[in-house]
Write an enzyme that holds these catalytic residues in place. Sequence first.
Site, PDB file in Angstrom:
ATOM      1  N   ASN A  11       2.708  -1.060  -5.965  1.00  0.00           N
ATOM      2  CA  ASN A  11       1.954  -1.851  -6.938  1.00  0.00           C
ATOM      3  C   ASN A  11       0.694  -2.335  -6.234  1.00  0.00           C
ATOM      4  OD1 ASN A  11       0.953  -3.668  -8.766  1.00  0.00           O
ATOM      5  ND2 ASN A  11       2.621  -5.150  -8.557  1.00  0.00           N
ATOM      6  N   LYS A  13      -1.870  -3.769  -7.481  1.00  0.00           N
ATOM      7  CA  LYS A  13      -2.477  -4.987  -8.057  1.00  0.00           C
ATOM      8  C   LYS A  13      -3.994  -4.790  -8.192  1.00  0.00           C
ATOM      9  CE  LYS A  13       1.371  -7.537  -6.212  1.00  0.00           C
ATOM     10  NZ  LYS A  13       1.931  -8.791  -5.712  1.00  0.00           N
ATOM     11  N   HIS A  97       5.712  -8.323 -14.799  1.00  0.00           N
ATOM     12  CA  HIS A  97       5.534  -8.717 -13.392  1.00  0.00           C
ATOM     13  C   HIS A  97       5.319 -10.229 -13.319  1.00  0.00           C
ATOM     14  CE1 HIS A  97       3.711  -9.265  -9.475  1.00  0.00           C
ATOM     15  NE2 HIS A  97       4.347  -8.168  -9.135  1.00  0.00           N
ATOM     16  N   GLU A  99       3.304 -12.010 -11.794  1.00  0.00           N
ATOM     17  CA  GLU A  99       1.909 -12.467 -11.927  1.00  0.00           C
ATOM     18  C   GLU A  99       1.477 -12.448 -13.389  1.00  0.00           C
ATOM     19  OE1 GLU A  99       0.482  -9.835  -8.888  1.00  0.00           O
ATOM     20  OE2 GLU A  99       1.598 -11.056  -7.441  1.00  0.00           O
ATOM     21  N   GLU A 169      12.461  -9.271  -8.645  1.00  0.00           N
ATOM     22  CA  GLU A 169      11.421  -9.787  -7.763  1.00  0.00           C
ATOM     23  C   GLU A 169      11.464 -11.312  -7.774  1.00  0.00           C
ATOM     24  OE1 GLU A 169       8.207  -6.636  -7.040  1.00  0.00           O
ATOM     25  OE2 GLU A 169       7.543  -7.899  -8.682  1.00  0.00           O
ATOM     26  N   GLY A 175       4.487 -11.725  -2.027  1.00  0.00           N
ATOM     27  CA  GLY A 175       3.248 -11.998  -1.309  1.00  0.00           C
ATOM     28  C   GLY A 175       3.342 -13.163  -0.336  1.00  0.00           C
ATOM     29  N   SER A 215       7.794  -8.984  -0.663  1.00  0.00           N
ATOM     30  CA  SER A 215       7.594  -8.865   0.784  1.00  0.00           C
ATOM     31  C   SER A 215       8.428  -7.760   1.431  1.00  0.00           C
ATOM     32  CB  SER A 215       7.825 -10.218   1.467  1.00  0.00           C
ATOM     33  OG  SER A 215       6.891 -11.173   0.979  1.00  0.00           O
TER      34      SER A 215
END
Length: 252
Positions: A11, A13, A97, A99, A169, A175, A215
Amino acid sequence: MADRLPLIAANWKMFKRIDEAVVFIGALHHEVGRPTDREVVIAPPFTALAAVSAAMRDTAFKLAAQNFHYEEKGAFTGEISGVMLKEVDCEYVILGHSERRHVFGEEDELIRKKVAAAFRYGFTPIFCVGEKLEKREEGKTFEVVGKQLKQGLEGLSAEQAAQVVVAYEPVWAIGTGKTATPEQAQEVHAFIRECYSSLFDIGVANRVRIVYGGSVKPDNVDTLMAQPDIDGMLVGGASLEVASFKRIVQFQ
Ligand code: PGA
């Protein structure tokens, strides 16, 4: 127990210009060739989809979008439809996701519409679920993940549900460099499979691929992949460099 083909997805991003994306594909193909015992999926930003699609033509890699709109067309400024993604031969789409959920405010009902729409275009959804740190600390991980799953999968047939790739996730691991331990991840993956069993049936639960994200790095991929209910990885930061993503693709 059904055979589940491991899936390793990058991904990207909001990273990589078109030229960088194309160079990456050539270099990764050179490094890993055409693996047949695992699937490799790349999700570049929208602007690089067409060029990456062309660069992937002679590889075994598959193309994913990072999001899409459930309507075919219309006055939706800033959105991309499934018809447009089909034009560039997208096969997967990442939906829900964290985000999108937490930075852009996407809610379960919108994500459900997108998951359902993915099947109208023949895409495989990579449907993300995961709890925030405070929910984990309150002991509500299963409650949050169970609700996201139930709402996102609502209305799917058993056959469609089996084809979904679920990505667990944990928001606190994305991250941050804080990976879930293999045991923490396995516990939630096993729970997701149990939810599948009660929402659908045991056959569907055994077929669905459940990948982990948050991560993932070259030095933790092997122990994560060794867990019985972890069927792959959704990789952000470590997918941006060929050397680290290659090592993750070549998990042992
Ligand atoms: P990360 O991102 O690997 O950088 O933690 C994972 C993701 O957001 O899918």
